[in-house]
Write a protein that holds these residues in place. Structure first.
Motif, short mmCIF file in Angstrom:
data_model
loop_
_atom_site.label_atom_id
_atom_site.label_comp_id
_atom_site.label_asym_id
_atom_site.label_seq_id
_atom_site.Cartn_x
_atom_site.Cartn_y
_atom_site.Cartn_z
N PRO A 11 0.85 -1.19 0.00
CA PRO A 11 0.00 0.00 0.00
C PRO A 11 0.89 1.24 0.00
N LEU A 111 -5.89 2.19 5.24
CA LEU A 111 -5.10 1.01 4.90
C LEU A 111 -6.00 -0.18 4.55
N LEU A 131 4.17 -2.93 4.50
CA LEU A 131 4.17 -1.47 4.59
C LEU A 131 5.61 -1.02 4.45
N GLN A 233 -10.23 0.81 8.39
CA GLN A 233 -8.98 0.40 9.03
C GLN A 233 -8.76 -1.10 8.87
#
Ligand code: UTP
Length: 298
Positions: A11, A111, A131, A233
């Protein structure tokens, strides 16, 4: 469904507000640690963990990431003509071992939403989420350690790290169920709490930027509403998933740097420079020569 991990999602559609103004016109994933953009550390980790299929979630202003992982024909022929073979190899190493796909996240809605937009590209198989902000120096690579755990437990595995009590409020924190002995550093999750106050934290095990997820996370995320700030989330999706299946955490062995904030980035820069054979010695000498008492008057 079980199976091996073939795809890693990165992401990278967040706005990087903690790094403004640097991130006004440049993605934070392209900030450079010594001579490599931050995201390349994560991509190399995936490749070294046996996961060459990379899915990057991007948004507006992220074109530099696509250019970085694309073949640079003119640059390669320039280096070739001048016999700069070492540099040429370095450049080819970026693109040769990977297959990259991009998916746009129209708006940065969190996210969880970033993971959700990869649904069609992932299909019905387990996958990794990295991440890129969390750069982890580890041997074996952090993702490889997690894949080994996943193959044993056959369920979602979240990477965790023990953090200082004063830092729990910056992380998703897990409550663990100690009844099952799952081997060293592996625990079953009882509950997840997003950014608890120090006195409410059920442990100091903080979720960090590596996940192995199973495809049922997509339905859980679909069913997860937006939170107070309008975002979906990932932690909330995982809490929902936890009602349906066991979820595990694994304490990574390695050194993690959170490069998404300025201090963490500076620490990572010094750490990696000191591990570079070509720079370590002169850089160490320079650091030792500094008057560390110089500072801003407070
Ligand atoms: P962060 O909250 O750390 O990143 O999200 P951010 O939003 O870019 O940075 P700040 O907080 O404003 O400084 C964690 C990861 O999730 C991605 C980010 O790119 C980062 O890698 N993300 C976040 C998305 O891809 N989409 C989103 O909507 C939110």
């Amino acid at each position: 469904m079980s199976g091996t991990i073939r795809k890693a999602v990165f992401p990278a559609a967040g706005l990087g507000t903690r790094f403004l103004p640097a991130t006004k016109a440049q993605p934070k994933e392209m900030l450079v640690l010594v001579d490599k953009p931050v995201i390349q550390y994560g991509v190399e980790e995936a490749v070294q963990s046996g996961v060459p299929n990379i899915i990057i979630v991007t948004g507006r202003g992220k074109n530099a990431i696509e250019d970085h992982f694309d073949v640079a024909v003119e640059l390669e022929s320039y280096l070739e003509q001048r016999g700069k073979t070492a540099l040429l190899e370095e450049i080819r190493k970026i693109t040769a071992p990977i297959n990259v796909a991009y998916v746009r996240q129209g708006e940065p809605l969190g996210l969880g939403h970033a993971v959700l937009v990869t649904r069609n590209l992932i299909g019905d198989e387990p996958f990794a989420v990295i991440l890129g902000d969390d750069v982890i120096d580890a041997n074996p690579p952090a993702l490889k350690q997690m894949i080994d755990v996943y193959e044993r437990v056959q369920g979602p595995v979240l990477a965790v790290e023990r953090v200082a009590p004063e830092d729990v409020a910056s992380y998703g924190i897990v409550a663990i169920d100690e009844r099952e002995d799952l081997g060293p550093r592996v625990h079953r999750v009882k509950d997840l709490v997003e950014k608890p106050r120090r006195e409410d934290a059920p442990s100091n095990l903080a979720i960090i930027g590596r996940y192995i997820l199973t495809p049922d996370i997509f339905e859980a995320l679909e069913a997860t509403g937006r939170d107070g700030s309008g975002e979906i989330q990932l932690t909330n999706g995982l809490r929902r998933l936890l009602q349906q299946r066991p979820v595990y955490v694994y304490e990574i062995e390695g050194v993690r740097h959170d490069t998404g904030n300025k201090l963490g980035f500076l620490k990572a820069l010094v750490y990696f420079a000191l591990r570079r054979p070509d720079l370590a010695e002169p850089f160490r000498r320079y650091l030792e020569s500094l008057d560390l008492k110089i500072g801003v008057e407070t």
